[in-house]
Design a protein around this motif. Structure first.
Motif, short mmCIF file in Angstrom:
data_model
loop_
_atom_site.label_atom_id
_atom_site.label_comp_id
_atom_site.label_asym_id
_atom_site.label_seq_id
_atom_site.Cartn_x
_atom_site.Cartn_y
_atom_site.Cartn_z
N LYS A 218 0.83 -1.21 0.00
CA LYS A 218 0.00 0.00 0.00
C LYS A 218 0.86 1.25 0.00
O LYS A 218 0.57 2.22 -0.69
CB LYS A 218 -0.92 -0.01 1.23
CG LYS A 218 -2.06 -0.99 1.14
CD LYS A 218 -2.93 -0.93 2.39
CE LYS A 218 -4.09 -1.93 2.31
NZ LYS A 218 -4.94 -1.88 3.53
N ALA A 219 1.94 1.21 0.81
CA ALA A 219 2.84 2.37 0.87
C ALA A 219 3.49 2.62 -0.48
O ALA A 219 3.61 3.76 -0.93
CB ALA A 219 3.89 2.15 1.95
N GLU A 220 3.93 1.51 -1.12
CA GLU A 220 4.58 1.65 -2.43
C GLU A 220 3.58 2.15 -3.48
O GLU A 220 3.91 3.02 -4.30
CB GLU A 220 5.16 0.30 -2.87
CG GLU A 220 6.36 -0.13 -2.02
CD GLU A 220 6.86 -1.50 -2.41
OE1 GLU A 220 6.14 -2.20 -3.17
OE2 GLU A 220 7.95 -1.90 -1.96
N THR A 221 2.36 1.61 -3.42
CA THR A 221 1.32 2.06 -4.36
C THR A 221 1.01 3.53 -4.15
O THR A 221 0.87 4.30 -5.10
CB THR A 221 0.04 1.22 -4.16
OG1 THR A 221 0.34 -0.16 -4.39
CG2 THR A 221 -1.05 1.66 -5.13
N LYS A 222 0.92 3.93 -2.88
CA LYS A 222 0.65 5.33 -2.55
C LYS A 222 1.78 6.22 -3.04
O LYS A 222 1.55 7.30 -3.61
CB LYS A 222 0.47 5.48 -1.04
CG LYS A 222 0.10 6.89 -0.62
CD LYS A 222 -0.06 6.97 0.90
CE LYS A 222 -0.40 8.40 1.33
NZ LYS A 222 -0.55 8.52 2.79
#
Length: 289
Positions: A218-222
């Protein structure tokens, strides 16, 4: 004769009213009583078990221990404490039925190998000033570090190594015997008690790994979305600046073209006027001659 039915009706109403009141009181007090018992259990678990970062009263296994006098199954609940994914200790209750004045309820804490980490007296009816000294640290601390292999589980009066209380041998003897039987049950069912704990620990570790992976994803996608948004914002800003610069240049060019055209028109108009004036002056001169 007429008063009898009335009396029966009054007694019936009183009985029904009392029953209703008792029912309401039970309903209102049920949850507070249950919560108080839970807190008492937690305090006992904290007293006999090594520090844990889970909730031992929610991590339990229940095993059949036998049957009561009426033939009903009896179970013992084992509370498991953990530090991370590792087992830190196990606790369970034992009942000494041979206390001087009745049953003695004891919470026993052990490590994974069955060595006692602590005991706590939960309830008793022993003689004040004599048998009730089983609740004192001086008596309870003797059990810490003991297991079935390194101790003779009898009071000293019977040839063992556990101190009896002066003037009250029955109460300590009952506690020692109950704890010994509890340790024997733990030893005989250790695999069953700990196996589920290991399985839960693995499941918890997998769940934590999954959560970490999902959080990272999620952090990478964000981060990617934010980077893309920044790039798009920058591109839009640059496009806007270019468009504005181009528009300004075109406006300036148009203004310059218009100014040149107006200057040229003025020059031509002036030239025509001068040419006309010259022609008129010449014509007048010729006419005069």
């Amino acid at each position: 004769m007429n008063s009898m039915p009335r009396l029966i009706l009054v007694l019936t109403l009183i009985t029904a009213g009392a029953g209703l009141i008792l029912s309401l009181v039970e309903t209102v007090t049920r949850e507070p009583i249950a919560e108080q018992r839970r807190l008492e259990t937690l305090r006992a678990l904290q007293a006999v078990m090594p520090p844990a970062d889970n909730a031992p009263d929610e991590d339990t296994v229940q095993l059949l221990t036998g049957q009561d006098k009426r033939g009903r199954d009896k179970y013992r609940v084992f509370f498991r404490g953990r530090k991370g994914s590792e087992l830190s200790g196990v606790a369970f209750k034992v009942i000494a039925p041979d206390g001087y004045s009745g049953n003695i309820s004891v919470m026993v804490g052990v490590d994974a190998k069955g060595t006692v980490t602590g005991i706590e007296i939960l309830s008793h009816m022993e003689t004040p000033g004599l048998g009730d000294k089983i609740v004192l640290p001086a008596f309870k601390d003797v059990f810490v570090g003991k297991n079935l292999d390194n101790a003779d589980w009898r009071v000293k009066k019977d040839g063992g190594e556990f101190d009896q209380i002066t003037g009250a041998t029955i109460s300590p003897r009952a506690v020692v015997g109950a704890v010994r039987k509890g340790l024997e049950f733990f030893r005989d069912h250790r695999i069953e008690i700990l196996a589920e704990t290991k399985a839960k620990a693995k499941t918890k570790a997998k769940a934590e790994t999954k959560v970490k992976a999902e959080t990272k994803a999620k952090a990478e996608t964000k981060a990617k979305a934010e980077t893309k948004a920044k790039a798009e914002t920058k591109a839009k800003a640059e496009t806007k600046v270019k468009a504005e610069t181009k528009a300004k240049a075109e406006t300036k060019a148009k203004a310059e073209t218009k100014a040149k055209a107006e200057t040229k028109a003025k020059a031509e108009t002036k030239a025509k006027a001068e040419t006309k004036a010259k022609a008129e002056t010449k014509a007048k001169a010729e006419t005069k001659v």
